[in-house]
Design an enzyme around this catalytic site. Structure first.
Site, mmCIF file in Angstrom:
data_model
loop_
_atom_site.group_PDB
_atom_site.id
_atom_site.type_symbol
_atom_site.label_atom_id
_atom_site.label_comp_id
_atom_site.label_asym_id
_atom_site.label_seq_id
_atom_site.Cartn_x
_atom_site.Cartn_y
_atom_site.Cartn_z
ATOM 1 N N SER A 1 0.922 -1.184 -0.063
ATOM 2 C CA SER A 1 0.154 0.096 -0.117
ATOM 3 C C SER A 1 0.807 1.204 0.058
ATOM 4 C CB SER A 1 -0.928 -0.056 1.116
ATOM 5 O OG SER A 1 -1.416 1.083 1.572
ATOM 6 N N TYR B 1 -2.104 -1.654 10.984
ATOM 7 C CA TYR B 1 -2.555 -1.851 9.236
ATOM 8 C C TYR B 1 -1.361 -1.451 8.529
ATOM 9 C CZ TYR B 1 -3.931 -1.791 4.570
ATOM 10 O OH TYR B 1 -4.054 -1.872 3.408
ATOM 11 N N LYS C 1 1.886 -3.746 6.589
ATOM 12 C CA LYS C 1 2.403 -3.635 5.122
ATOM 13 C C LYS C 1 3.886 -3.497 5.059
ATOM 14 C CE LYS C 1 -1.477 -4.523 3.375
ATOM 15 N NZ LYS C 1 -1.812 -5.951 2.624
#
Ligand code: NAD
Ligand code: UD1
Length: 336
Positions: free
Chosen positions: A124, A149, A153
């Protein structure tokens, strides 16, 4: 040629399976349906007219994964499976680290044991953090992530880079998505969030269809032309086609490469509201609300590396993205 698609029943995975089938590959979906519905798989069949294999399995289930690799001739893995809700990750960090990082490590171990060392991973733009100016380039330092989150990544990217450094026979593409929106032209598959959407376009779609009363525009005092946040929205079908190019790359050569998948153009929240009103013919009511914690003013990509090295670029504009999101939303007001 079989490609294992973890998280293939989800939003981006389902669109990628359609494009894999169109390109002559045989996707095998592996999903635990924690954030998707089986119906999405039926819809992939309707769109393509082809049967598609699917296996209900969790990427943390090593035995289950070993069986999948033993029973199928899998050439490469596209790894979408993961939890993606920023606010939930703040409240449930261990669930995110376990599912996303733990799951990826287990998947890599199973791949290594099976001798399948080709992976395309869903990363992302969040890994750039807030320090880098847009356009974001792949050679910029990764920034400080603002939530668990985003940290998953960043760490998974590092784990995959370390894996390649330890064993150069791996072949990995790290794809950094900007803001995927839109839906397949058929209106049969699209984004189907549980509960109240967190992301802008699913929220706007539900206002337009009458499920939500109005949009809260999170801040109009950012240093942008109209004061609202600017993002690089990318049509999910363009994104899916980027995965086909990345699969071709990992099948062809070893290495560990990072690519932005974006359009290189930025649109503000109010630009999106206007484009959506035009596409839907409906009014999208909004009120100006406070900034959302963790948001940055501007984030858009420099997509030139993907063009140069993968031969891929996005071709669908904001109007088409909104038209296709609206078709999906209006044909499926309650999702699948
Ligand atoms: P999604 O939630 O629609 O799809 C993810 C799929 O993974 C779901 O079908 C879910 O059931 C499955 N899954 C989750 N944990 C699993 C597990 N442990 N085992 C097996 N299956 C599991 O999300 P999406 O929007 O399609 O995103 C796909 C990937 O792309 C995710 O990794 C996400 O973090 C990443 N990504 C998404 C965006 C975005 O804006 N949508 C942006 C950047 C990166
Ligand atoms: C968010 C996540 C990012 C994740 C991505 C895809 C945050 C801080 N970032 O990106 O980590 O990879 O989703 O899941 O959550 N907006 C409103 N009102 C709303 C919703 C959004 O005004 O109800 C604005 C936001 O302030 C932002 C823009 O719309 O300016 C886009 O927001 P969103 O769709 O949530 O995406 P990102 O924040 O870019």
């Amino acid at each position: 040629m079989s490609i294992l698609v973890t998280g293939g029943a989800g939003f981006i995975g389902s669109h990628t399976c359609v494009e894999l089938i169109n390109a002559g590959y045989e996707p095998i979906i592996l999903d635990n349906f924690s954030n998707s519905k089986r119906e999405s798989i039926n819809r992939i069949k309707e769109i393509t007219g082809k049967e598609i294999r699917f296996i209900e399995c969790d990427i943390r289930d090593r035995k289950g994964l070993d069986k999948v690799f033993a029973e199928n001739d899998i050439e490469a893995v596209i790894h979408f499976a993961g939890l993606k809700c920023v606010s939930e990750s703040v409240n449930e960090p261990l669930m995110y680290y376990d599912n996303n990082i733990g799951g990826t490590v287990t998947l890599c171990k199973a791949m290594e044991a099976a001798g399948c060392k080709r992976m395309v991973f869903s990363s992302s733009a969040t890994v750039y953090g807030s320090e880098n100016p847009s356009p974001m380039r792949e050679d910029m330092p990764e920034g400080k992530t603002t939530n668990p989150y985003g940290t998953t990544k960043l760490y998974i990217e590092r784990i995959l880079k370390d894996l390649f450094a330890s064993d150069n026979s791996w072949s990995v593409c790290l794809l950094r998505y900007f803001n995927p929106i839109g839906a397949h032209k058929s209106g049969k598959i699209g984004e189907d969030p549980k509960g109240i959407p967190n992301n802008l376009v699913p929220y706007v779609s539900q206002v337009a269809v009458g499920k939500l009363d109005h949009l809260n525009v999170c801040g109009n005092d950012y240093p942008t032309p109209d004061g609202t946040g600017v993002r690089d929205y990318i049509h999910v079908v363009d994104l899916a086609l980027g995965h086909i190019k990345a699969v071709e790359k990992v099948l062809k050569e070893t290495g560990c490469n990072t690519y932005n998948l974006g359009t290189g153009k930025g649109y503000s929240v109010l630009d999106v509201v206007k484009a959506f009103e035009k596409a839907s013919g409906r009014e999208v009511k909004y009120v100006i609300a406070p900034r959302r914690p963790g948001d940055i003013a501007i984030c858009y990509s420099d997509p030139s590396k993907a063009k140069r090295e993968l031969g891929w670029e996005a071709t669908r504009g904001i109007e088409e993205m909104c038209e296709d999101s609206w078709r999906w939303q209006s044909q499926n007001p309650n999702g699948y």
